[in-house]
Design an enzyme around this catalytic site. Structure first.
Site, PDB file in Angstrom:
ATOM      1  N   CYS A   1      -1.369   5.670   9.257  1.00 11.85           N
ATOM      2  CA  CYS A   1      -1.521   4.660   8.700  1.00 11.85           C
ATOM      3  C   CYS A   1      -2.646   4.801   7.531  1.00 11.85           C
ATOM      4  CB  CYS A   1      -1.935   3.381   9.480  1.00 11.85           C
ATOM      5  SG  CYS A   1      -3.364   3.985  10.644  1.00 11.85           S
TER       6      CYS A   1
ATOM      7  N   ARG B   1       0.885  -1.235   0.104  1.00 14.76           N
ATOM      8  CA  ARG B   1       0.081   0.096  -0.078  1.00 14.76           C
ATOM      9  C   ARG B   1       0.903   1.377  -0.128  1.00 14.76           C
ATOM     10  NH1 ARG B   1      -4.717  -0.085   4.312  1.00 14.76           N
ATOM     11  NH2 ARG B   1      -5.177   1.736   3.083  1.00 14.76           N
TER      12      ARG B   1
END
Length: 278
Positions: A234, A176
């Protein structure tokens, strides 16, 4: 302060009658069935905490997928879980503390210091041979008074320039960060200048946090030092709290970017970088 409690210490507290508020925070990205898992089996006496509704406000592109709830709402939730002033609170999940750490951080941020993560969570409890039970646990109403601002946080503007004066860690999975996949947010990649530091590398195969010296070695290799300000993000501010707990175990303070990449990537004015380099 060590944020961890092991299963033997928790069992001792429970069998000796020491007042302990035990909270089950089972939640994972892609698995909305935490409550069902809890009802099937949980540590005796544990109260279920629903992360999306009790540890977050409604999703908002301008604030992120899991914005922090208003303080008054969080205090009401904490009282419903049975928390009183001066209690000892232990939070756990079944995913290496990656969800429970959100509760740990929020209580710490709210000025409540006697909160711990059960190291290894439900799996460690079961592996030690301790009993579990099913059904719903109802707590007696608590009276805890919470405040705000006890843990450092940064916003999007600070995240944009953080790498110029400190270390910005991206706690998501490496793919990611690199922009190879993005399952939930509108753009793939990372905040420019951020260093990839996946949360999964903070724990061993048993779901427990790595020893302090190993965590310190890991973060030092990523550029973290005591004299350099560190911040963490995050996807939505959940697993970043786990990274902050790991950093604390290693002896490093760190700030949280609550909006994280879900907020950042929703603003077209924010640049998004791809690839392995910061």
């Amino acid at each position: 302060m060590n944020p961890l409690m092991d299963v033997s210490a928790l069992n001792h507290r429970m069998t000796s009658g020491e007042r302990t508020v035990l909270l089950d925070v089972r939640w994972a990205l892609g698995d909305p069935h935490g409550r069902e898992h809890y009802l099937a089996a949980h540590i005796p006496g544990a109260v279920f905490v629903d992360l999306p509704t009790e540890l977050a406000g409604p999703a908002d592109p301008g604030q992120g997928r899991h914005p922090l709830p208003p303080l008054q709402q969080f205090q009401e939730s904490a009282r419903c879980w049975g928390i009183r002033d001066h209690d000892v609170v232990v939070a756990y999940d079944d995913t290496g503390s990656t969800a429970a750490a959100r509760l740990w951080w929020m209580l710490r941020n709210a000025g409540f210091s006697n909160v711990y993560l059960l190291d290894g969570g439900l799996s460690a409890w079961r592996a030690a041979g301790y009993a579990v039970e099913g059904g719903l646990e109802q707590a007696s109403l608590g009276d805890v008074t919470l405040t705000d601002g006890s843990m450092p946080v940064i916003d999007a503007a600070q995240a944009a320039e953080w790498s110029a004066r400190g270390v910005l860690l991206d706690a998501r999975a490496g793919e990611r960060y690199r922009g190879e996949i993005e399952p939930v947010d509108p753009r793939a990649g990372h905040i420019p200048g951020a260093v990839s530091a996946p949360t999964a590398a903070n724990i061993g195969s048993d779901g427990r946090f790595l020893p302090p010296e190993e965590l310190r070695e890991r973060f030092t290799a990523l550029g973290v030092r005591s004299d350099v300000p560190t911040a963490v993000y995050c996807g939505s501010g959940v697993t970043a709290a786990h990274e902050i707990a790991a950093l604390e175990i290693a002896g490093f303070p760190a700030a949280l970017y609550p909006g994280s990449f879900s907020q950042w990537s929703n603003d077209p004015a924010n640049e998004v970088a791809t690839g392995a380099a910061p």
